[in-house]
Design an enzyme around this catalytic site. Sequence first.
Site, PDB file in Angstrom:
ATOM      1  N   ASP A  51      -1.131   9.580  -1.838  1.00  0.00           N
ATOM      2  CA  ASP A  51      -1.326   9.710  -3.277  1.00  0.00           C
ATOM      3  C   ASP A  51      -2.766  10.063  -3.610  1.00  0.00           C
ATOM      4  O   ASP A  51      -3.689   9.800  -2.835  1.00  0.00           O
ATOM      5  CB  ASP A  51      -0.901   8.437  -4.013  1.00  0.00           C
ATOM      6  CG  ASP A  51      -1.670   7.201  -3.568  1.00  0.00           C
ATOM      7  OD1 ASP A  51      -1.870   7.021  -2.357  1.00  0.00           O
ATOM      8  OD2 ASP A  51      -2.075   6.405  -4.443  1.00  0.00           O
ATOM      9  N   GLU A 105      -1.791   3.875  -2.728  1.00  0.00           N
ATOM     10  CA  GLU A 105      -3.079   3.273  -2.387  1.00  0.00           C
ATOM     11  C   GLU A 105      -3.998   3.263  -3.595  1.00  0.00           C
ATOM     12  O   GLU A 105      -4.753   2.305  -3.806  1.00  0.00           O
ATOM     13  CB  GLU A 105      -3.733   4.045  -1.228  1.00  0.00           C
ATOM     14  CG  GLU A 105      -4.994   3.399  -0.661  1.00  0.00           C
ATOM     15  CD  GLU A 105      -6.275   3.755  -1.393  1.00  0.00           C
ATOM     16  OE1 GLU A 105      -7.299   3.088  -1.153  1.00  0.00           O
ATOM     17  OE2 GLU A 105      -6.264   4.713  -2.212  1.00  0.00           O
TER      18      GLU A 105
END
Length: 390
Positions: free
Chosen positions: A79, A141
Amino acid sequence: MANTPSHPLSARDILDRLIAFPTVSRDTNLPLLDWVQDYLASQGIDSHRVLSPCGEKAHLYAHVGPLIDGAVVLSGHTDVVPVDGQAWTRDPWTLVEEEGKLYGRGTCDMKGFDALAIAAMIKASKAPLKRPLQLALSYDEEVGCMAVADLVEAMIASDLPRGDSVIVGEPSMMKVVTGHKGGVGIAMHFRGFEVHSSLAPYGVSAIMEGARLIQWANEMNEANAAATPSDLAASFDPPYSTLHVGVISGGTAHNITARDCEFLMSTRAVPGDTGWGDRIIAKAREIEAGMKAVRPEACIDISDVFGVPPLTPETDGPAEILARRLTGDNAQHVVSYGTEGGQFQVRGYSAVVCGPGDIAQAHQPDEFLTVAQFNEGGAFMDRLIDDLCR
């Protein structure tokens, strides 16, 4: 697999494809994982997914080499942060190379490492490994490092041999980072009681009460800064734990005691300085008691948002020994940002942070990774594979 090449791609070509997937944390990462999984399969590597509870995101892990314990795990997240409102001068979802820099959202944080790790898996699969190599790609994350816990647990519970050392490829300029701060994030919703502000003592202002907790956080920061740091804390910048509120909302009008006030209080705690979540909640409950003494309806809704374990420097940790051997870096490095390394460490893995790029470029408009750092990361992977063949 129609768009999946049959021949191995260079790490640079892999990065080109990864950047093209706009895997902002609020959105799905499944198209990127589809491509990675198909590409690994085209090279004879099986991989496994761990779906998110909502089914719109997933982790991925894979293994190459002998089916024995002691694998080195290459850990990266898929991400990226949003580009909304940032002054980009180029398309953030197209990799562009200019004057020795690779531009694109995620080049530095941290698809550059992801591309190098995927390329290393392909190369390692064709090498005479004596120890295995594993890949771990996560989601979310950037919103708290929480989701990766499911990935680590799935890897432990799988039929694959247990990994030993984890290299978390967050941007560290290829320096070996052995420690980072941990943190918690706690959402606070103060619910007050509205009255005309001329009658303020008979109501409860959610904003004014929320300010009590924020002022307490300021006082804690001042006390922490004034205290003598431990030997470990002294190596951090700043050398103490901090509390922070970045966004606050609430209120209706200047002449009405606020009914609502919402904010997230977070911490960045040095390893060993624990219990900040409990202390924040205890202080909030103390404030809540005062609110209820005025109006019983008043309250504070509290919910945990994230918890990032610190990465604690290990004594003779195998991940540190390996990373220092491969980089030649024997200096001591710790950072104040958090990573997924702590989630691996608390589950029994040895972990360090070591990846290409400068953290100062993370989350920036026109984010870039220098070609020199990308190449240095590639050389690190080559040395790692050679090491695993000995």
